[in-house]
Design an enzyme around this catalytic site. Sequence first.
Site, mmCIF file in Angstrom:
data_model
loop_
_atom_site.group_PDB
_atom_site.id
_atom_site.type_symbol
_atom_site.label_atom_id
_atom_site.label_comp_id
_atom_site.label_asym_id
_atom_site.label_seq_id
_atom_site.Cartn_x
_atom_site.Cartn_y
_atom_site.Cartn_z
ATOM 1 C CD GLU A 93 -0.912 0.111 3.822
ATOM 2 O OE1 GLU A 93 -2.005 -0.496 3.841
ATOM 3 O OE2 GLU A 93 -0.459 0.743 4.792
ATOM 4 C CG HIS A 131 -0.566 5.447 3.693
ATOM 5 N ND1 HIS A 131 0.549 5.902 4.353
ATOM 6 C CD2 HIS A 131 -0.638 4.118 3.981
ATOM 7 C CE1 HIS A 131 1.087 4.896 5.025
ATOM 8 N NE2 HIS A 131 0.404 3.794 4.811
ATOM 9 C CG HIS A 133 3.808 3.736 8.237
ATOM 10 N ND1 HIS A 133 2.667 3.960 8.956
ATOM 11 C CD2 HIS A 133 3.425 3.005 7.163
ATOM 12 C CE1 HIS A 133 1.639 3.410 8.336
ATOM 13 N NE2 HIS A 133 2.067 2.827 7.230
ATOM 14 C CG HIS A 149 4.461 1.044 3.144
ATOM 15 N ND1 HIS A 149 3.883 2.148 2.578
ATOM 16 C CD2 HIS A 149 3.651 0.691 4.188
ATOM 17 C CE1 HIS A 149 2.781 2.462 3.240
ATOM 18 N NE2 HIS A 149 2.610 1.578 4.224
ATOM 19 C CB CYS A 178 3.807 0.964 12.962
ATOM 20 S SG CYS A 178 3.496 2.063 11.555
HETATM 21 MN MN MN Z 1 0.951 1.770 5.647
#
Ligand code: MN
Length: 146
Positions: free
Chosen positions: A61, A63, A67, A101, A114
């Site tokens: 994914e 975004h 992270h 990632h 995370c």
């Molecule tokens: Mn992610």
Amino acid sequence: MSRHRRSLGDYRWDGVELRDYKPAGTHFRGITRQVLFDGPGGLGAQLRYFEIAPGGHSTLERHRHPHAVMVLRGRGRALAGDRIVDLAPFDLLEIGPDEWHQFRADDEPLGFLCLVDCERDRPVRPGPADLERLRRDPRIAAFIRV
Ligand code: MN
């Protein structure tokens, strides 16, 4: 308001629910999620502990939100942007905005913290054109699971 949650050992914490990683899907395998901190005292950040079973993987994914990851247990690898990195305990990995990632465990569970913003955009999965672009790199083609 202060709060102390005791470690129960084995990567569990008192009062922290062991949750599904995401609603059911076929784009991930063998992964659990625990929310350790959820915007405490207006901090605005969430700290999660994810654990991937041997052979499992997270969703491929991307975004806008970043992270910040710290590995706590096991061995694995991650796709981070255009690189595949080996992961070992206490490694630190940053995933930048809009970087593709995916995390994979090797032959032991891969557990990692995370850190994310509480207010964040939803992850996007790759479409056919994205996959074609990703797969131009043979190492990435061999690594990703969709
Ligand atoms: Mn992610």
